[in-house]
Design an enzyme around this catalytic site. Structure first.
Site, PDB file in Angstrom:
ATOM      1  N   ASP A 211       0.944  -1.345   0.263  1.00  0.00           N
ATOM      2  CA  ASP A 211       0.033   0.043  -0.058  1.00  0.00           C
ATOM      3  C   ASP A 211       1.132   1.397   0.004  1.00  0.00           C
ATOM      4  O   ASP A 211       1.587   1.753   1.145  1.00  0.00           O
ATOM      5  CB  ASP A 211      -0.906  -0.006   1.288  1.00  0.00           C
ATOM      6  CG  ASP A 211      -2.047   1.073   1.142  1.00  0.00           C
ATOM      7  OD1 ASP A 211      -3.065   1.081   1.992  1.00  0.00           O
ATOM      8  OD2 ASP A 211      -2.102   1.760   0.197  1.00  0.00           O
ATOM      9  N   ARG A 284     -11.239  -0.768  -4.726  1.00  0.00           N
ATOM     10  CA  ARG A 284     -11.342  -1.079  -3.095  1.00  0.00           C
ATOM     11  C   ARG A 284     -12.402  -0.618  -2.455  1.00  0.00           C
ATOM     12  O   ARG A 284     -12.502  -0.612  -1.265  1.00  0.00           O
ATOM     13  CB  ARG A 284      -9.913  -0.491  -2.539  1.00  0.00           C
ATOM     14  CG  ARG A 284      -8.600  -1.018  -3.083  1.00  0.00           C
ATOM     15  CD  ARG A 284      -8.212  -1.938  -2.333  1.00  0.00           C
ATOM     16  NE  ARG A 284      -7.585  -1.336  -0.888  1.00  0.00           N
ATOM     17  CZ  ARG A 284      -7.709  -2.105   0.107  1.00  0.00           C
ATOM     18  NH1 ARG A 284      -8.183  -3.305   0.127  1.00  0.00           N
ATOM     19  NH2 ARG A 284      -7.211  -1.318   1.450  1.00  0.00           N
TER      20      ARG A 284
END
Ligand SMILES: O=C(O)[C@@H](O)[C@@H](O)[C@H](O)[C@H](O)CO
Ligand SMILES: [Mg+2]
Length: 403
Positions: A211, A284
């Site tokens: 991430d 997401r």
């Protein structure tokens, strides 16, 4: 017809703040929805209490779509994280009620199971690369087939995604925002080293995710993607701030590493160009922040047309109510990709008893009617709200940056 007679907004803080909406029907059936927006919890609690709940009383709980459209179009001021989180909580609670009244788990109402289980990824993080690998080995031994790896950046006091000491990772760590400092070039040097060490230690049968957390420019993200290609990442997440969806075109020109984005999106309009131009590989958006199951299904259906798969956000600042709903969604949605799973603390799990389970790298929502999760209101009442902000991030010269 199940008529809505009450709706309670429950704010609790078993180690961290959660907001839950509990809707009650005239036959006693109840449903729950997560309404937690990390660092802005009371905004959503107020939106629900002051502007949504009064409009729910007396409505037919079966009319999920009509209630959704009423709350979305009726707000006039459309979209945004607070509004869409509030709508999500109502939507999720109504799906819970519908499942209970039908005597079926919600995934059956969504079209039934499309797979045996929902592949999840966990978080391995550490101050050093070795610390991170040690945690990743532990999760690999527990059966996880996908692991997100984040490590400290040499020379930086702290960095995103790395817990302090042996505390569980919780970013909302201060009564006022704590200030972090960022250095892109140091970061760009350590991540390829992290992936090289991870592949060496963990092998190739485990998916590795990372991430970036909105911290690179598109060309820097292209550079990192190129550097990581030999290690085959499952995805690079939030490579660059995505308000400018066009920016992802530049990243795409430089790397084939799969891209994931969207945990801070709250509607299909935030990701329509990214999906239609195939600028990403995983979306997401999640139940609690993108308008609930009803809207998330729309986003997934659009994504399916462009071979984009789901990769719902699932951090511990999304409650077990959201986790349960995400698992029902993930079990059924045709273009499922992966589900994030940061296990909640035992304290949180006690407040939110649930039917979902983990085995061999996959999770299952269980077959209890509805979502299979509830909130223990007596226990929840014992945990008073405690104001907590997400950090802010500056460059070393003091320039405000993306956290
Ligand atoms: O991918 C993730 O899980 C992160 O981006 C989150 O930890 C995010 O930082 C938090 O949910 C913010 O509250
Ligand atoms: Mg993220």
């Amino acid at each position: 017809m199940p008529r809505i007679v009450n709706a309670r907004v429950i704010v609790t803080c078993p180690g961290r703040n959660f907001v839950t909406l509990k809707i009650e029907c005239d036959d006693g059936t109840t449903g729950v929805g997560d309404a937690t927006l990390n660092g802005r919890e009371l905004s959503v609690a107020s939106y629900l209490t002051d502007h949504v709940v009064p409009c729910l009383i007396g409505r037919d709980a079966h009319r999920i779509e009509d209630v959704w459209q009423y709350l979305y179009r009726g707000a006039y001021w459309r979209r945004g994280p607070v509004t869409m989180t509030a709508i999500a909580a109502v939507d999720t609670a109504l799906w819970d009620i519908k499942g209970k009244l039908a005597g079926m788990p919600v995934y059956q109402l969504l079209g039934g199971a499309s797979r045996e289980g929902v592949m999840v990824y966990c978080h391995a993080n550490g101050t050093t690369i070795d610390d991170t690998i040690a945690v990743a080995r532990k999760y690999q031994a527990q059966g996880y087939k996908a692991i997100r790896i984040q490590c400290g950046v040499p020379g930086m006091a702290s960095t995103y995604g790395v817990a302090k000491g042996d505390q569980p990772y919780e970013p909302a760590d201060g009564d006022l925002p704590t200030e972090a400092v960022w250095n892109t070039s140091r970061y760009l040097r350590v991540v390829p080293e992290l992936f090289a060490a991870a592949r060496e230690a963990l092998g190739w049968d485990v998916h590795l995710l990372h991430d970036i957390h909105h911290r690179l420019t598109p060309i820097e993200a292209g550079r990192l993607g190129k550097d990581l290609e030999p290690y085959r990442p499952f995805w690079l997440e939030d490579a660059t701030p995505a308000e400018n969806q066009e920016a992802f075109r530049l990243i795409r020109q430089h790397t084939t590493v799969p891209l994931a984005v969207g945990e801070i999106f709250n509607s299909i309009h935030d990701c329509r160009e990214l999906i239609q131009n195939q600028l990403i590989d995983y979306i997401r958006t999640t139940v609690v922040h993108a308008g609930g199951l009803t809207h998330l299904r729309r986003i997934a259906a659009l994504a399916d047309l462009y071979q984009v798969r789901t990769g719902c956000h699932g951090a511990t600042d999304l409650s077990p109510v959201c986790m349960a709903a995400a698992l029902h969604f993930g079990l059924s949605v045709p273009n499922f990709g992966i589900q994030e799973h940061m296990p909640h603390t035992a304290e949180t799990d006690a407040v939110f008893p649930h039917a979902y389970s983990f085995a061999d790298g996959m999770m299952h929502p269980g077959d209890a009617p509805g979502l299979g999760v509830d909130i223990d209101e007596a226990l929840a009442a014992g945990y008073e709200y405690k104001r907590a902000f997400l950090p802010v991030n500056r460059l070393e010269d003091g320039t405000m940056y993306n956290w």
